[in-house]
Write an enzyme that holds these catalytic residues in place. Structure first.
Site, PDB file in Angstrom:
ATOM      1  CB  SER A 289      71.102  69.721  46.535  1.00  0.00           C
ATOM      2  OG  SER A 289      72.365  69.535  47.145  1.00  0.00           O
ATOM      3  CG  ASP A 290      67.932  65.545  50.899  1.00  0.00           C
ATOM      4  OD1 ASP A 290      68.885  65.479  51.705  1.00  0.00           O
ATOM      5  OD2 ASP A 290      66.834  64.991  51.116  1.00  0.00           O
ATOM      6  CD1 TRP A 291      74.668  65.056  53.142  1.00  0.00           C
ATOM      7  CD2 TRP A 291      73.117  66.647  52.985  1.00  0.00           C
ATOM      8  NE1 TRP A 291      75.068  66.133  53.906  1.00  0.00           N
ATOM      9  CE2 TRP A 291      74.156  67.117  53.831  1.00  0.00           C
ATOM     10  CE3 TRP A 291      72.043  67.512  52.719  1.00  0.00           C
ATOM     11  CZ2 TRP A 291      74.129  68.378  54.425  1.00  0.00           C
ATOM     12  CZ3 TRP A 291      72.023  68.762  53.310  1.00  0.00           C
ATOM     13  CH2 TRP A 291      73.054  69.178  54.141  1.00  0.00           C
TER      14      TRP A 291
END
Ligand SMILES: *[C@@H]1O[C@H](CO)[C@@H](O)[C@H](O)[C@H]1NC(C)=O
Ligand SMILES: *[C@@H]1O[C@H](CO)[C@@H](O)[C@H](O)[C@H]1NC(C)=O
Ligand SMILES: *[C@@H]1O[C@H](CO)[C@@H](O)[C@H](O)[C@H]1NC(C)=O
Ligand SMILES: *[C@@H]1O[C@H](CO)[C@@H](O)[C@H](O)[C@H]1NC(C)=O
Ligand SMILES: *[C@@H]1O[C@H](CO)[C@@H](O)[C@H](O)[C@H]1NC(C)=O
Ligand SMILES: *[C@@H]1O[C@H](CO)[C@@H](O)[C@H](O)[C@H]1NC(C)=O
Length: 891
Positions: A289-291
């Protein structure tokens, strides 16, 4: 990603969060599947295809299987998630399995160099690299970047960026990628991945997918991220293209986007992750996932996510995760099948083996959290042990030379009347503009480069690195010319004596953009305030200088296109250089071109229109605030940048691919050769999937989840264990099997054979069969200057095919070496089967329209030239002849 420093936005979300974060359940903002906007459909695709069925990853999977089969439940969940933001040296740090010698993995920004670290090189960003159109430099830069990531002891490099692709000129992060064309992005990304991964560092292609604007991208408790609504053909032929090439190049990791696609969040989009990425493209690595974009626990696992970064829910710092201990619970209670967790863990471990990180891989020797020698080991814990965190390892080697070469070879000469350039150095030079000199507060004064002060070397956000030093243009100019006057201001002096006729003005202007986590001069990441005008009244500065001087040279540092109409045709504006974003080597790279040591050889990685409204609203404008989910519908389909301008017959001011030189080149003696013949309508049938690791699918005992006895946790650190009563009660639910999870529509646990369009990394391997090869002799026809030529190949599809296709589309490019006057080089470009195919939505396959018509395999034209509007040589696949001296098909 965001939040890699204790920056403003972290504290902003904290202000919102006390009541919301009290319960992790509330941090989950969506139901099992989000509603889908009208006309768009996020079709379910389950289950996640197991990794390991391809020969190219066989050894890594064999080793991974041996390791994972020894892991307990809590060990498997420990390595599929970060341990929390600011809970280790890197921007993401996974859990480890000390018992089995599997280390914590260090995930680190950025695509242009090691972020938040000392003694590194701040390379020119992607857009500058794209502007070189030079494959050898794309690769050389990547090798150097990979070495620096290794030298600092990281495992995972968070680059390259190809999403955004550059659909919207105002988009905030286009500069992190290589230009507004899928093939330019794809070839640069593939070389980047190769160069980085050859150093034993896992590359990450991002952001998957549709992240074409910054504003409203993120899910928060009050509003979902915007929905990029993309039809299937446009997805395949534009936005997915670079991701497919990245998988073909063996990329180890993929990062999902913040935004939704067709209404469903990218981090839990089963059609995109399970279906397209892991089945059609045969991706064998890990999907992260992106942060802080992780918004569901069970559903994201089922949709194919393998790694939650940095581990927290989307409201960080409270010690809550949707995975780690919750994933352990989700497996025990039977909601996430054991085989899904096994596949997640295996993908992570296999990627690590694939890059040989089991052999002498260094540990992190720096900290993203502080530049001091000593610091908190777990800053987010508040009560943290202190120790040495920075060892100041110098990883720069001779990489400054590569950085300078990229910056120099990217410089794009747009206009050069009366051979105003190169400068002789004998005339007096007056320099205007604050962009000529390094930020007086220091090049790293602004956190995450979130300001536009002094020479603009990169945009802002997480995609940056600290400058070790900054070679600014004014210092480099002063080294060349004795008579230099510098006005370090963006306003023209009120009183200014009329200069002599031979005096030259060099005016520096800029335009900045970045990530939505910071707002700079009213721009929320995207250029929503400045739009396509130069910042700080730069256009007026050029106009004022042009009113006084007979010769004005404009140098532009910019994240992307600008509207140049306010001054481009003024008679004294003789020359314009787009230096893009040069990184640390802004000075000498520029003076080498200004004073003619080298000819400029950069070419535009996007078109520059005469007006913003030369594009349709869907491209020209950002989507503004809406109640509920902001909708960003790709109604222009395949027609972005030059594809749109050609279709509308709207000539740009400067076309995609345009770039002048101090010399001239001829392209002659071209030949076209069919290589794979004949080509069938669709690719030959794929091979069936090979075998994959097999594990017991029995529900693990609850004891595999128990906290160890006498364990003292670090406060708010994310662990994968559960307390005994919790583990026991989850296990009771799973063992009874009576309480069922509310699975999404279309949920299934039966592995599929895989689509016809798949078969290997990136898709059916026949897509990379070379269809035609074109060779051409490039000659420097000038008398005075050496120079490098850019050879660009565009395909025009046959007439009368049942598919609407853009007039021309870039398919390959090469750059010559430096040719002396009269010197020639033979250049080869190739077109693969995929390059001459269209994505057929009905057939769900790549179709060769040239084979669909009576004239099988015929009727393609390969246009060769120096820019999308300078295509003067055409090779026809029918008859196999090439013709020179033509007028290209562009606008
Ligand atoms: C989005 O919806 C369109 C129209 O139904 C469809 O063609 C496309 O495949 C969908 N894409 C994704 C990624 O769900
Ligand atoms: C998970 O990783 C952390 C950090 O490395 C470590 O302290 C912990 O012991 C690991 N847990 C398991 C189950 O191995
Ligand atoms: C830092 O990395 C280097 C390799 O570049 C390695 O030799 C060194 O041991 C590492 N330092 C620490 C403290 O781990
Ligand atoms: C299992 O645990 C997960 C994580 O807490 C939860 O989302 C899910 O609803 C639980 N399933 C059942 C059947 O209770
Ligand atoms: C770079 O490393 C050297 C030691 O090699 C150290 O003295 C110096 O402080 C480091 N630079 C920065 C900016 O920390
Ligand atoms: C190009 O072809 C012509 C004949 O058609 C030949 O005379 C010439 O030598 C060739 N040039 C190069 C550079 O191969």
């Amino acid at each position: 990603m965001v939040y890699h420093n204790a920056g403003a936005s972290v504290w902003l979300s904290l202000a919102l969060s006390p009541f919301l974060a009290a319960s992790p359940a509330l941090a989950r903002t969506v139901g099992p599947r989000d509603p889908v906007p009208d006309g768009f459909h996020a079709a379910p695709y389950y289950p996640t295809p197991y990794g390991g069925w391809l020969d190219s990853w066989k050894d890594a999977y064999t080793k991974a299987e041996a390791l994972v089969s020894q892991m307990t439940l809590a060990e498997k969940t420990n390595i599929t998630s970060g341990t929390g933001i600011f809970m280790g040296p890197c921007v993401g740090n996974t859990g480890s399995i000390d018992r089995l010698g599997f280390p914590q993995l260090c995930f680190q920004d950025s695509a242009l160099g090691v972020a938040s670290a000392d003694n590194v090189t701040a390379f020119p960003p992607g857009i500058t690299t794209g502007a070189t159109w030079d494959k050898s430099l794309m690769y050389a830069r990547a090798v150097a970047i990979g070495k620096e990531f290794r030298g600092k002891g990281t495992n995972v490099h968070l680059g390259p960026t190809v999403g955004p692709l550059g659909r919207k000129p105002l988009g905030g992060r286009n500069w992190e990628g290589f230009g507004a064309d899928p093939v330019l992005q794809a070839k640069a990304a593939a070389l980047h991945i190769q160069g980085v991964q050859e150093q034993g560092i896992i590359a990450t292609i991002k952001h998957y997918i549709g992240n074409e604007q910054e504003m409203y991208r993120m899910y928060n408790p009050l509003q979902p991220g915007y929905s990029a609504n993309i039809d299937d053909r446009t997805l395949h032929e534009l936005y997915l293209w670079p991701f497919a090439e990245a998988v073909h190049a063996g990329v180890g990791a993929v990062m999902t986007a913040y935004n939704a696609v067709n209404g469903s969040a990218s981090s839990q989009h089963s059609h995109l992750i399970n279906g397209i990425l892991k089945d059609e493209l045969g991706f064998q690595g890990m999907v992260m996932s992106d942060w802080l974009s992780h918004i569901s626990g069970v559903d994201s696992a089922l949709a194919g996510l393998d790694m939650n970064m940095p581990g927290d829910t989307n409201i960080p710092l409270f010690g809550f995760s949707l995975w780690q201990y919750e994933l352990t619970r989700s497996v025990l209670n039977g909601s996430v099948p054991v085989d899904r967790l096994n596949d997640m863990a295996t993908r992570v471990v296999a990627t690590w083996y694939q890059m040989n990180q089991d052999k002498d891989h260094p540990r992190p020797n720096f900290s993203s959290n502080t530049r001091d020698r000593d610091g908190l080991l777990y800053p987010a814990a508040l009560l943290s042990p202190v120790g040495q965190v920075n060892w100041f390892v110098n990883v720069q080697d001779d990489h400054a030379q590569i950085a300078r070469q990229v910056a120099q070879d990217a410089i794009t000469l747009l206009k050069n009347e009366d051979n105003a350039l190169p400068l002789s150095g004998s005339s007096k030079i007056t320099v205007f503009g604050t962009d000529a000199q390094v930020n007086s507060d220091g090049p790293n004064a602004c956190l995450n480069r979130a300001c536009n002060k002094g020479t603009l070397g990169m945009g802002w956000g997480s995609g940056v690195a600290d400058y070790p030093y900054f070679d600014d243009p004014i210092s480099a100019i002063k080294k060349r010319v004795s008579d230099v006057e510098f006005h370090n201001s963006d306003s023209f002096p009120l009183i200014f004596d009329t200069p002599a006729d031979d005096e030259i003005a060099v005016v520096f202007i800029s335009s900045d953009a970045g990530e939505n986590s910071f707002t700079v001069e009213g721009n929320h990441g995207d250029r929503d305030s400045a739009k396509l005008a130069a910042w700080h009244n730069g256009d007026q500065l050029v106009q004022r200088a042009a009113a006084k001087f007979k010769t004005v040279i404009v140098v532009v540092h910019t994240v992307g296109p600008l509207i140049l109409e306010p001054w481009i045709d003024l008679p004294s504006v003789k020359a314009v250089l787009f230096a893009h974003l040069p990184g640390q080597e802004a000075g000498e790279s520029l003076t080498n071109v200004l004073f003619g040591d080298v000819s400029p050889s950069g070419h535009l990685p996007y078109s520059i229109t005469k007006s913003a409204t030369d594009y349709p609203d869907s491209i020209a404008n950002l989507r503004g605030f809406a109640l509920g989910q902001v909708q960003d519908t790709y109604s222009e389909g395949l027609y972005i940048d030059y594809r749109y301008l050609n279709k509308q017959s709207t000539p740009p001011r400067f076309a995609f691919g345009h770039g002048l030189s101090y010399t001239t080149f001829s392209f002659t003696n071209a030949t076209i050769t069919p290589v794979t013949t004949p080509l069938s309508l669709i690719p030959p049938a794929r091979q069936p999937k090979g075998s994959t690791p097999s594990y017991s699918t029995a529900l693990p005992p609850a004891s595999e989840a128990y906290y160890p006895d006498n364990f003292t946790p670090i406060w708010r650190y994310l662990y994968s264990w559960l307390h005994k009563p919790e583990a026991d009660s989850a296990h009771a639910i799973g063992a009874a099997g009576t309480k069922k999870y509310d699975y999404p529509d279309g949920y299934s646990t039966e592995q599929k054979p895989g689509p016809a369009a798949g078969g290997a990394e990136g898709g059916n391997p026949a897509l990379w069969d070379v269809a035609w090869e074109v060779s051409v002799v490039v000659t420097n026809t000038g008398k005075e200057h050496k120079g490098k030529a850019s050879v660009q190949a565009y395909v025009q599809f046959p007439e009368g095919i049942p598919y609407d296709t853009p007039t021309v589309q870039l398919r390959d490019f090469e750059k010559t070496g430096e040719l002396a006057p009269g010197e020639s080089e033979t250049v080869k470009v190739v077109l693969t089967r995929k390059d001459v195919s269209v994505w057929d939505v009905e057939l769900q396959n790549w179709v060769l329209p040239g084979a669909a018509t009576e004239a099988a395999n015929k009727g393609y034209t390969v246009w060769i030239g120096e820019g999308s509007d300078r295509l003067f040589l055409a090779c026809r696949t029918e008859g196999g002849s090439c013709e020179e001296g033509l007028e290209g098909p562009g606008a």
